[in-house]
Design an enzyme around this catalytic site. Structure first.
Site, mmCIF file in Angstrom:
data_model
loop_
_atom_site.group_PDB
_atom_site.id
_atom_site.type_symbol
_atom_site.label_atom_id
_atom_site.label_comp_id
_atom_site.label_asym_id
_atom_site.label_seq_id
_atom_site.Cartn_x
_atom_site.Cartn_y
_atom_site.Cartn_z
ATOM 1 N N VAL A 94 -2.127 11.391 -9.759
ATOM 2 C CA VAL A 94 -1.162 10.892 -8.774
ATOM 3 C C VAL A 94 -0.701 9.511 -9.231
ATOM 4 C CG1 VAL A 94 -0.895 10.062 -6.408
ATOM 5 C CG2 VAL A 94 -2.173 12.170 -6.856
ATOM 6 N N ARG A 102 6.635 2.759 -3.297
ATOM 7 C CA ARG A 102 6.986 2.578 -1.875
ATOM 8 C C ARG A 102 8.413 3.011 -1.535
ATOM 9 N NH1 ARG A 102 2.627 2.016 -3.436
ATOM 10 N NH2 ARG A 102 1.190 0.284 -3.058
ATOM 11 N N ARG A 103 8.825 4.122 -2.162
ATOM 12 C CA ARG A 103 10.107 4.741 -1.785
ATOM 13 C C ARG A 103 9.889 6.164 -1.313
ATOM 14 N NH1 ARG A 103 14.209 3.613 -6.791
ATOM 15 N NH2 ARG A 103 13.605 1.454 -7.198
ATOM 16 N N GLY A 104 8.630 6.516 -1.115
ATOM 17 C CA GLY A 104 8.358 7.855 -0.591
ATOM 18 C C GLY A 104 8.110 8.910 -1.652
ATOM 19 N N LEU A 105 7.941 8.497 -2.928
ATOM 20 C CA LEU A 105 7.739 9.502 -3.989
ATOM 21 C C LEU A 105 6.408 10.225 -3.846
ATOM 22 C CD1 LEU A 105 9.550 7.463 -6.628
ATOM 23 C CD2 LEU A 105 9.712 9.953 -6.601
ATOM 24 N N LEU A 106 5.327 9.467 -3.637
ATOM 25 C CA LEU A 106 4.032 10.130 -3.450
ATOM 26 C C LEU A 106 4.106 11.078 -2.261
ATOM 27 C CD1 LEU A 106 1.016 10.691 -3.646
ATOM 28 C CD2 LEU A 106 0.592 8.556 -2.436
ATOM 29 N N TYR A 135 -4.813 7.884 1.283
ATOM 30 C CA TYR A 135 -4.714 9.325 1.538
ATOM 31 C C TYR A 135 -4.994 9.787 2.964
ATOM 32 C CZ TYR A 135 -4.181 9.555 -3.473
ATOM 33 O OH TYR A 135 -3.712 9.379 -4.742
ATOM 34 N N PHE A 422 -12.219 14.625 -11.968
ATOM 35 C CA PHE A 422 -11.120 15.486 -12.428
ATOM 36 C C PHE A 422 -9.809 14.729 -12.348
ATOM 37 C CE2 PHE A 422 -12.048 16.328 -7.950
ATOM 38 C CZ PHE A 422 -10.822 16.214 -7.336
HETATM 39 C C1 COA Z 1 -0.606 4.892 -4.990
HETATM 40 C C2 COA Z 1 0.788 5.293 -5.417
HETATM 41 C C3 COA Z 1 0.746 6.698 -6.039
HETATM 42 C C4 COA Z 1 1.677 5.328 -4.147
HETATM 43 O O1 COA Z 1 2.941 5.863 -4.460
HETATM 44 P P1 COA Z 1 4.269 5.502 -3.607
HETATM 45 O O2 COA Z 1 5.345 6.406 -4.072
HETATM 46 O O3 COA Z 1 4.480 4.048 -3.656
HETATM 47 O O4 COA Z 1 3.826 5.941 -2.164
HETATM 48 P P2 COA Z 1 4.847 6.255 -0.960
HETATM 49 O O5 COA Z 1 6.078 5.404 -1.107
HETATM 50 O O6 COA Z 1 5.058 7.704 -0.843
HETATM 51 O O7 COA Z 1 3.978 5.702 0.231
HETATM 52 C C5 COA Z 1 3.627 6.427 1.357
HETATM 53 C C6 COA Z 1 2.877 5.525 2.295
HETATM 54 O O8 COA Z 1 1.633 5.142 1.706
HETATM 55 C C7 COA Z 1 1.507 3.717 1.672
HETATM 56 N N1 COA Z 1 0.808 3.381 0.433
HETATM 57 C C8 COA Z 1 1.126 3.787 -0.799
HETATM 58 N N2 COA Z 1 0.272 3.277 -1.686
HETATM 59 C C9 COA Z 1 -0.618 2.528 -0.990
HETATM 60 C C10 COA Z 1 -1.726 1.741 -1.363
HETATM 61 N N3 COA Z 1 -2.107 1.624 -2.646
HETATM 62 N N4 COA Z 1 -2.401 1.099 -0.400
HETATM 63 C C11 COA Z 1 -2.012 1.209 0.897
HETATM 64 N N5 COA Z 1 -0.947 1.952 1.310
HETATM 65 C C12 COA Z 1 -0.265 2.595 0.368
HETATM 66 C C13 COA Z 1 2.939 3.226 1.697
HETATM 67 O O9 COA Z 1 3.025 1.905 2.179
HETATM 68 C C14 COA Z 1 3.600 4.225 2.610
HETATM 69 O O10 COA Z 1 3.283 3.894 3.948
HETATM 70 P P3 COA Z 1 4.256 4.296 5.159
HETATM 71 O O11 COA Z 1 4.342 5.790 5.154
HETATM 72 O O12 COA Z 1 3.562 3.741 6.348
HETATM 73 O O13 COA Z 1 5.587 3.657 4.831
HETATM 74 C C15 COA Z 1 1.405 4.305 -6.439
HETATM 75 O O14 COA Z 1 1.444 3.028 -5.867
HETATM 76 C C16 COA Z 1 0.659 4.247 -7.765
HETATM 77 O O15 COA Z 1 1.003 4.961 -8.690
HETATM 78 N N6 COA Z 1 -0.385 3.382 -7.889
HETATM 79 C C17 COA Z 1 -1.119 3.222 -9.137
HETATM 80 C C18 COA Z 1 -1.880 4.491 -9.549
HETATM 81 C C19 COA Z 1 -2.767 5.029 -8.437
HETATM 82 O O16 COA Z 1 -3.529 4.315 -7.809
HETATM 83 N N7 COA Z 1 -2.673 6.349 -8.221
HETATM 84 C C20 COA Z 1 -3.506 7.037 -7.262
HETATM 85 C C21 COA Z 1 -4.598 7.723 -8.009
HETATM 86 S S1 COA Z 1 -5.735 8.538 -6.920
#
Ligand code: COA
Length: 422
Positions: A94, A102-106, A135, A422
């Site tokens: 992920v 923080r644009r909603g991709l995850l 999560y 994993f």
């Molecule tokens: C964690 C990660 C995947 C989040 O992706 P993203 O596209 O920014 O997430 P989204 O924009 O879909 O965020 C959805 C929500 O989760 C929150 N969120 C995302 N990452 C977060 C974090 N690290 N800590 C706290 N909240 C987080 C966002 O603020 C958002 O909140 P909202 O729905 O209240 O607005 C990205 O920041 C990343 O790649 N991080 C580094 C690698 C990593 O840690 N991957 C996870 C491996 S398990």
């Protein structure tokens, strides 16, 4: 799937990446490596990744045709209390590029993956979280924990009554002994709530048959244990690190994995680790929180617990299936109301537990216990007590007697444990 774009932002598209398409896999690896702070991919590392991920689902978030986010998932099995296995969708890789966070991709990738997992009939999704706050919003709850240990090898003398059975130890090459290691793990995981199925690719990847930077590594050693009947019943893979202060050894031994089907094999492997010459200190991570080691020692303080963390996060997709499949302690009837904003696990069910297993049926009755789906995940494998969740405000019980009954029936005699990365 293309969610509507935010005003002024280009639309996000969720696309599948074909592992056989070298160009797409290279771009996916490049993006993943940036988010995970890894080396840039080269043709060799991409080829290794293909070997490892073949058959898995690689998804990407694309913005204007560029891959900017990833999520990978694959089918596995999760063991529930009592030893029943349920189909699980394991989520990993992920990542979102720092320029597109923080644009909603995850959220877009996760929604697609969870929906498809449910449609395929998976009872749960599972993952290992890099950061705890991410999560819960998708319904995942921390369901297993792992402990880290530091053992003073010189003080680690084993008690006379610690299990022993006359088996034998043999140093092996993990790549060659893969089948024995896999057979031991398969027996262990079928009995231990929280553990997962490991497929051939997992073993190839971890033992280094397929080179990868996270393999156990060239300096690692594997000791295989055979019981008195000659059948492999345990193994330990470790890496020693030589170090001297003047002419006094300060060498350490790091246990990557110690897995055994019997207490005697567990004792034999720990005793081996603490008695390797030069080794002063043994370190082990990702151990069960109810580790046997301190109970095997004359001086339990020779083994110091140096940490405890969540490990496996579970997202329940089919409440009735998981509640029906797990075992319980004793007979009880509990009406559970599960809240799940995202949908699939929501509802009120009557759970009847008894000697013959559990019945689960939808009901209109008033709930005895009310909780969100992530809190139910914490209860599912027996790692957390209903009482703890209630005291923390994460579970509401009708009264204290109902809470005590829920804590009793949902409790387990052994802590859940997952040691499969994993
Ligand atoms: C964690 C990660 C995947 C989040 O992706 P993203 O596209 O920014 O997430 P989204 O924009 O879909 O965020 C959805 C929500 O989760 C929150 N969120 C995302 N990452 C977060 C974090 N690290 N800590 C706290 N909240 C987080 C966002 O603020 C958002 O909140 P909202 O729905 O209240 O607005 C990205 O920041 C990343 O790649 N991080 C580094 C690698 C990593 O840690 N991957 C996870 C491996 S398990």
């Amino acid at each position: 799937m293309t969610p509507p774009s935010r005003t002024g932002s280009p639309a996000i598209e969720v696309v599948d990446v074909d592992v056989e398409d070298t160009d797409a896999l290279t771009r996916w690896s490049e993006m993943l490596g940036t988010a995970f702070m890894e080396d840039r991919p080269d043709p060799t590392s991409v080829a290794h990744r293909r070997e490892r991920l073949r058959g898995q689902r690689l998804r990407a978030g694309a913005v204007e045709g560029r891959l900017v986010a990833s999520l990978r998932s694959f089918d596995t099995e999760l063991t529930l209390p009592g030893g029943r296995l349920v189909g699980a969708n394991a989520v990993s890789s992920v990542a979102v590029l720092p320029t597109h966070r923080r644009r909603g991709l995850l959220s877009a990738l996760m929604r697609t993956d969870l929906r498809q997992a449910r449609e395929r009939g998976a009872a749960v999704s599972v993952l290992i979280a890099s950061e705890a706050p991410i999560y819960g919003r998708y319904g995942f709850g921390a369901a297993t924990e792992c402990a880290s240990w530091t053992v003073d090898a010189d003080r680690a003398r084993f008690r006379g009554d610690a299990p022993r059975d006359g088996g034998a130890l043999e140093l092996v090459d993990a790549r060659e002994a893969r089948a024995d290691l896999a057979a031991v793990h398969d027996r262990v995981r079928r009995r231990r709530a929280g553990e997962l199925l490991r497929d051939e690719q997992w073993w190839n990847h971890t033992t280094g048959v397929v080179p990868n930077p996270r393999a156990w590594g060239p300096r690692s050693r594997t000791v295989l244990r055979r019981g008195p009947d000659g059948v492999a019943d345990g193994y330990c893979t470790y890496t020693p690190a030589e170090s001297w202060q003047g002419r006094v050894s300060r060498s350490t031994l790091t246990v990557h994995e110690l897995s055994a089907t019997t207490p005697a094999a567990t004792r034999a492997l720990w005793e081996y680790c603490t008695s390797v010459d030069w080794v002063r200190s043994v370190r082990a991570e990702d151990r069960p929180v109810d580790e046997l080691l301190p109970w095997l020692l004359e001086d339990p303080r020779a083994a110091q617990r140096s940490g405890q963390d969540d490990f496996l996060w579970v997202r329940i997709l089919d409440t009735a299936a998981v509640l029906r499949a797990r075992s319980y302690r004793g007979a009880a009837r509990l009406v559970l109301r599960v809240h799940d904003d995202a949908g699939p696990a929501a509802g009120t069910v009557a759970l009847e537990t008894g000697a013959g297993g559990a019945e689960v049926a939808p009901t209109d009755a008033a709930p005895d216990v009310e909780l969100t789906v992530d809190a139910l995940a914490a209860l599912l494998l027996g790692g957390t007590s209903a009482t703890t969740l209630a005291r923390a405000g994460r579970l509401q019980a009708r009264d204290e007697a109902v809470l005590a009954r829920a804590a009793d029936v949902l409790g387990t005699g052994e802590a859940p444990w997952c040691a499969t990365s994993f």
